[in-house]
Write a protein that holds these residues in place. Structure first.
Motif, PDB file in Angstrom:
ATOM      1  N   ARG A   9       4.360  -3.584 -25.940  1.00 44.87           N
ATOM      2  CA  ARG A   9       4.230  -4.800 -25.527  1.00 44.87           C
ATOM      3  C   ARG A   9       2.983  -5.518 -25.078  1.00 44.87           C
ATOM      4  NH1 ARG A   9       6.359  -7.831 -20.660  1.00 44.87           N
ATOM      5  NH2 ARG A   9       7.443  -9.693 -21.369  1.00 44.87           N
ATOM      6  N   GLY A  10       2.460  -6.572 -25.912  1.00 44.35           N
ATOM      7  CA  GLY A  10       1.415  -7.243 -25.656  1.00 44.35           C
ATOM      8  C   GLY A  10       0.198  -6.551 -26.428  1.00 44.35           C
ATOM      9  N   GLU A  11       0.630  -5.669 -27.143  1.00 40.95           N
ATOM     10  CA  GLU A  11      -0.619  -4.859 -28.251  1.00 40.95           C
ATOM     11  C   GLU A  11      -0.505  -5.433 -29.520  1.00 40.95           C
ATOM     12  OE1 GLU A  11      -1.200  -0.522 -25.879  1.00 40.95           O
ATOM     13  OE2 GLU A  11       0.377  -0.708 -27.540  1.00 40.95           O
ATOM     14  N   SER A  12      -1.822  -5.554 -30.138  1.00 42.12           N
ATOM     15  CA  SER A  12      -2.017  -5.947 -31.422  1.00 42.12           C
ATOM     16  C   SER A  12      -2.618  -5.475 -32.358  1.00 42.12           C
ATOM     17  CB  SER A  12      -2.357  -7.547 -31.266  1.00 42.12           C
ATOM     18  OG  SER A  12      -3.392  -7.284 -30.746  1.00 42.12           O
ATOM     19  N   ALA A  13      -2.654  -5.666 -33.711  1.00 46.20           N
ATOM     20  CA  ALA A  13      -3.442  -4.806 -34.676  1.00 46.20           C
ATOM     21  C   ALA A  13      -3.818  -5.619 -35.923  1.00 46.20           C
ATOM     22  CB  ALA A  13      -2.507  -3.717 -35.187  1.00 46.20           C
ATOM     23  N   PHE A  14      -5.039  -5.492 -36.283  1.00 47.96           N
ATOM     24  CA  PHE A  14      -5.468  -6.183 -37.769  1.00 47.96           C
ATOM     25  C   PHE A  14      -5.112  -5.273 -38.889  1.00 47.96           C
ATOM     26  CE2 PHE A  14      -8.949  -6.729 -40.757  1.00 47.96           C
ATOM     27  CZ  PHE A  14      -8.752  -8.147 -40.993  1.00 47.96           C
ATOM     28  N   VAL A  15      -4.443  -5.904 -39.979  1.00 50.03           N
ATOM     29  CA  VAL A  15      -4.379  -5.329 -41.170  1.00 50.03           C
ATOM     30  C   VAL A  15      -5.185  -5.759 -42.133  1.00 50.03           C
ATOM     31  CG1 VAL A  15      -2.661  -4.150 -42.852  1.00 50.03           C
ATOM     32  CG2 VAL A  15      -2.076  -4.310 -40.421  1.00 50.03           C
ATOM     33  N   ARG A  16      -6.240  -5.061 -42.926  1.00 47.93           N
ATOM     34  CA  ARG A  16      -6.919  -5.769 -43.850  1.00 47.93           C
ATOM     35  C   ARG A  16      -6.110  -6.041 -44.986  1.00 47.93           C
ATOM     36  NH1 ARG A  16     -10.238  -2.403 -47.259  1.00 47.93           N
ATOM     37  NH2 ARG A  16     -12.144  -3.588 -46.721  1.00 47.93           N
ATOM     38  N   ALA A  17      -6.475  -6.946 -45.931  1.00 47.34           N
ATOM     39  CA  ALA A  17      -5.857  -7.337 -47.193  1.00 47.34           C
ATOM     40  C   ALA A  17      -6.006  -5.899 -48.040  1.00 47.34           C
ATOM     41  CB  ALA A  17      -6.678  -8.213 -47.912  1.00 47.34           C
ATOM     42  N   GLY A  18      -4.789  -5.534 -48.780  1.00 42.88           N
ATOM     43  CA  GLY A  18      -4.579  -4.466 -49.805  1.00 42.88           C
ATOM     44  C   GLY A  18      -4.297  -3.266 -48.973  1.00 42.88           C
ATOM     45  N   GLU A  19      -3.877  -3.239 -47.988  1.00 43.31           N
ATOM     46  CA  GLU A  19      -3.398  -2.219 -46.851  1.00 43.31           C
ATOM     47  C   GLU A  19      -1.849  -2.292 -46.819  1.00 43.31           C
ATOM     48  OE1 GLU A  19      -4.299   0.458 -43.087  1.00 43.31           O
ATOM     49  OE2 GLU A  19      -5.274  -1.490 -43.324  1.00 43.31           O
ATOM     50  N   ARG A  20      -1.146  -1.753 -47.717  1.00 40.46           N
ATOM     51  CA  ARG A  20       0.450  -1.635 -47.546  1.00 40.46           C
ATOM     52  C   ARG A  20       0.899  -1.005 -45.917  1.00 40.46           C
ATOM     53  NH1 ARG A  20       4.899  -1.378 -50.889  1.00 40.46           N
ATOM     54  NH2 ARG A  20       6.747  -1.006 -49.361  1.00 40.46           N
ATOM     55  N   VAL A  21       1.577  -1.804 -45.405  1.00 42.01           N
ATOM     56  CA  VAL A  21       1.985  -1.412 -43.853  1.00 42.01           C
ATOM     57  C   VAL A  21       3.663  -1.550 -44.076  1.00 42.01           C
ATOM     58  CG1 VAL A  21       2.207  -1.837 -41.712  1.00 42.01           C
ATOM     59  CG2 VAL A  21      -0.153  -1.599 -42.910  1.00 42.01           C
ATOM     60  N   ASP A  22       4.431  -0.470 -43.455  1.00 44.37           N
ATOM     61  CA  ASP A  22       5.842  -0.351 -43.163  1.00 44.37           C
ATOM     62  C   ASP A  22       5.933  -0.675 -41.934  1.00 44.37           C
ATOM     63  OD1 ASP A  22       6.502  -0.197 -45.868  1.00 44.37           O
ATOM     64  OD2 ASP A  22       6.714   1.866 -45.720  1.00 44.37           O
ATOM     65  N   LEU A  23       6.870  -1.663 -41.296  1.00 45.79           N
ATOM     66  CA  LEU A  23       6.907  -2.148 -39.854  1.00 45.79           C
ATOM     67  C   LEU A  23       8.373  -1.836 -39.513  1.00 45.79           C
ATOM     68  CD1 LEU A  23       6.282  -3.769 -37.296  1.00 45.79           C
ATOM     69  CD2 LEU A  23       7.041  -5.624 -38.589  1.00 45.79           C
ATOM     70  N   SER A  24       8.416  -1.004 -38.354  1.00 49.96           N
ATOM     71  CA  SER A  24       9.754  -0.619 -37.957  1.00 49.96           C
ATOM     72  C   SER A  24       9.597  -0.472 -36.312  1.00 49.96           C
ATOM     73  CB  SER A  24      10.134   0.711 -38.347  1.00 49.96           C
ATOM     74  OG  SER A  24       9.288   1.755 -38.323  1.00 49.96           O
ATOM     75  N   GLY A  25      10.647  -0.176 -35.727  1.00 45.49           N
ATOM     76  CA  GLY A  25      10.870  -0.108 -34.335  1.00 45.49           C
ATOM     77  C   GLY A  25      11.988  -0.671 -33.827  1.00 45.49           C
ATOM     78  N   GLU A  26      11.762  -1.127 -32.371  1.00 46.73           N
ATOM     79  CA  GLU A  26      12.923  -1.744 -31.742  1.00 46.73           C
ATOM     80  C   GLU A  26      12.295  -2.641 -30.858  1.00 46.73           C
ATOM     81  OE1 GLU A  26      16.840  -0.809 -29.117  1.00 46.73           O
ATOM     82  OE2 GLU A  26      15.526   0.785 -29.678  1.00 46.73           O
ATOM     83  N   GLY A  27      12.349  -3.939 -31.088  1.00 43.92           N
ATOM     84  CA  GLY A  27      11.745  -5.040 -30.389  1.00 43.92           C
ATOM     85  C   GLY A  27      11.481  -6.313 -31.163  1.00 43.92           C
ATOM     86  N   SER A  28      10.222  -7.077 -30.927  1.00 47.49           N
ATOM     87  CA  SER A  28       9.995  -8.285 -31.267  1.00 47.49           C
ATOM     88  C   SER A  28       8.596  -8.317 -31.954  1.00 47.49           C
ATOM     89  CB  SER A  28      10.256  -9.512 -30.489  1.00 47.49           C
ATOM     90  OG  SER A  28       9.894 -10.832 -31.209  1.00 47.49           O
ATOM     91  N   VAL A  29       8.352  -8.597 -32.976  1.00 45.70           N
ATOM     92  CA  VAL A  29       6.766  -8.663 -33.762  1.00 45.70           C
ATOM     93  C   VAL A  29       6.512  -9.928 -34.275  1.00 45.70           C
ATOM     94  CG1 VAL A  29       5.170  -7.503 -35.073  1.00 45.70           C
ATOM     95  CG2 VAL A  29       6.791  -6.114 -33.772  1.00 45.70           C
ATOM     96  N   PHE A  30       5.327 -10.573 -33.755  1.00 41.69           N
ATOM     97  CA  PHE A  30       5.036 -11.762 -34.411  1.00 41.69           C
ATOM     98  C   PHE A  30       3.762 -11.442 -35.513  1.00 41.69           C
ATOM     99  CE2 PHE A  30       6.937 -13.932 -30.955  1.00 41.69           C
ATOM    100  CZ  PHE A  30       7.282 -15.023 -31.369  1.00 41.69           C
ATOM    101  N   ARG A  31       3.558 -11.991 -36.533  1.00 35.14           N
ATOM    102  CA  ARG A  31       2.909 -11.556 -37.532  1.00 35.14           C
ATOM    103  C   ARG A  31       2.115 -13.015 -38.096  1.00 35.14           C
ATOM    104  NH1 ARG A  31       4.154 -11.062 -43.912  1.00 35.14           N
ATOM    105  NH2 ARG A  31       2.356  -9.744 -44.673  1.00 35.14           N
TER     106      ARG A  31
END
Length: 399
Positions: A372-394
């Motif tokens: 909670r409250g943590e964030s990440a930067f994902v550069r263009a071209g980097e494929r990422v799968d998102l999973s977990g339990e909670g809420s994420v803003f993109r």
């Protein structure tokens, strides 16, 4: 994937507890108003790719196409086009408006030509960009947004029964909509300050009384009375009475385009905007108010607040659609055991976890967990799968 180290801005109107609670850290006792995620030079996020922490803006500037994607770099240049924030308002922010792209370019060029320093207190345009923005509520969130219909505002002001406001009531009834709004706002912001301070005091007393009685404007009267407590005698209190009062419930949002006067009053929300600092203030602030320039930028038209609710996308996201090309905000409600969400890799993105836990898994098997409250930067071209339990803003640029 790069975990972000972000800066908290300690503006006086900020909550002392909301952002610390989100981050899971003890309050300092000082206001903590905004958590910035992005590459704005005033408070850039930092990332570490093994050579020590670097400002995100420097990383992007070194390889704009690689970090942002070729299309985003072509459209917006070598800089992240949006800024993502957590905004925690305990007290009202200034009443303000933002220029459109042409106004921003012209205003910036004019002030540059006149040699006004960027940090001068009377400077209006800090850059050449416009600043559309979206606020999405995490808690009940109060604000002011857009001009109310003149007849309805005339009714609201007349009920206050304050003699100095009666000419404004007549103006609101007697003119076409745009002319009425322009004349009244001009009169309020140009009035002699001592006389206006007395008018604000009388109007605030009346608003407090009316807030205790049922009626269509009860919540608005309470909001205006609160503004007067925070900014006694400020002409912006009367200017605010021309605007719609709105309360967002969690998950609801407001989009604010150019020329729309607005103010945030109280609550916790996610804000995303074009990466600009251009603000023209109408009041509720000790900062500079340039009345002629403000009147040139404001759009004098009545608009009911268009409360946005997210729309389901094909990839399982809930999207807040706006006309702004610089940003797109979406939200993922993650459920334990559900299939992961593959995130589009064409452009750079910032992911912010606001509840529970989010797991990011790259094509190379690398993983990052966001609390909670943590964030990440994902550069263009980097494929990422998102999973977990909670809420994420993109946050991304709009496609």
């Amino acid at each position: 994937m790069d975990r972000l180290v972000n800066t908290v801005r300690p503006y006086a109107w900020g909550s002392t507890t909301a952002i610390p609670e989100l981050l899971g850290v003890p309050p300092t006792g000082e206001p903590q108003a905004e958590l910035w995620m992005g590459a704005h030079p005033a408070a850039p996020s930092r990332i570490d790719r093994g050579t020590g922490p670097l400002p995100l803006g420097d990383v992007i500037a070194a390889d704009p196409e690689g970090e942002l994607g070729a299309d985003t770099a072509r459209r917006f240049g070598p800089a992240l086009p949006f800024l993502l924030k957590v905004l925690a308002a305990a007290d009202p922010l200034s009443l303000q408006v933002h220029p459109d792209p042409d106004q921003a370019r012209a205003g910036f060029a004019d002030e540059e030509a006149r040699g006004i320093p960027l940090d001068a207190p009377h400077r209006n345009y800090k850059d050449a960009g416009h600043k559309p923005e979206l606020i999405c509520a995490l808690t009940p969130f109060d604000g002011l947004c857009g001009f109310r219909a003149p007849d309805a505002t005339a009714e609201l002001l007349a009920a206050l029964d304050v003699d100095p406001l009666k000419p404004y009531v007549d103006l609101l009834h007697a003119h076409p909509e745009s002319a009425a709004l322009r004349e009244v706002l001009t009169a309020v912001l140009s009035a002699e300050r001592t006389a206006m301070a007395e008018t604000v005091g009388q109007a605030a007393d009346a608003a407090r009384r009316l807030a205790d009685h049922d009626g269509p404007h009860r919540a608005a009267y309470a909001a205006y009375a609160s503004l007067a407590r925070h900014y006694p005698g400020d002409p912006g209190v009367i200017a605010a009475m021309l605007l719609n009062h709105v309360r967002l419930q969690p998950g609801e949002a407001l989009y604010l385009g150019a020329g729309v006067p607005h103010a945030y009053l109280e609550g916790l929300g996610i804000e995303i905007m074009a990466n600009s600092d251009n603000v023209l203030r109408c009041g509720l602030t000790p900062k500079h108010v340039d009345v002629p320039e403000l009147l040139r930028v404001v759009r004098f038209e009545a608009t009911a607040p268009a409360v946005l609710r997210p729309e389901a996308d094909v990839d399982g996201a809930e999207v807040y659609e706006t006309p702004a090309p610089e940003f797109r905000l979406s939200r993922y409600a993650l459920a334990a055991g559900s299939p992961p969400h593959p995130l589009d890799a064409r452009t750079a993105q910032i992911l912010l976890c606001t509840a529970g836990t989010a797991r990011l898994r790259g094509e190379d098997g690398s993983e990052t967990t966001l609390g909670r409250g943590e964030s990440a930067f994902v550069r263009a071209g980097e494929r990422v799968d998102l999973s977990g339990e909670g809420s994420v803003f993109r946050a991304t640029a709009a496609s």
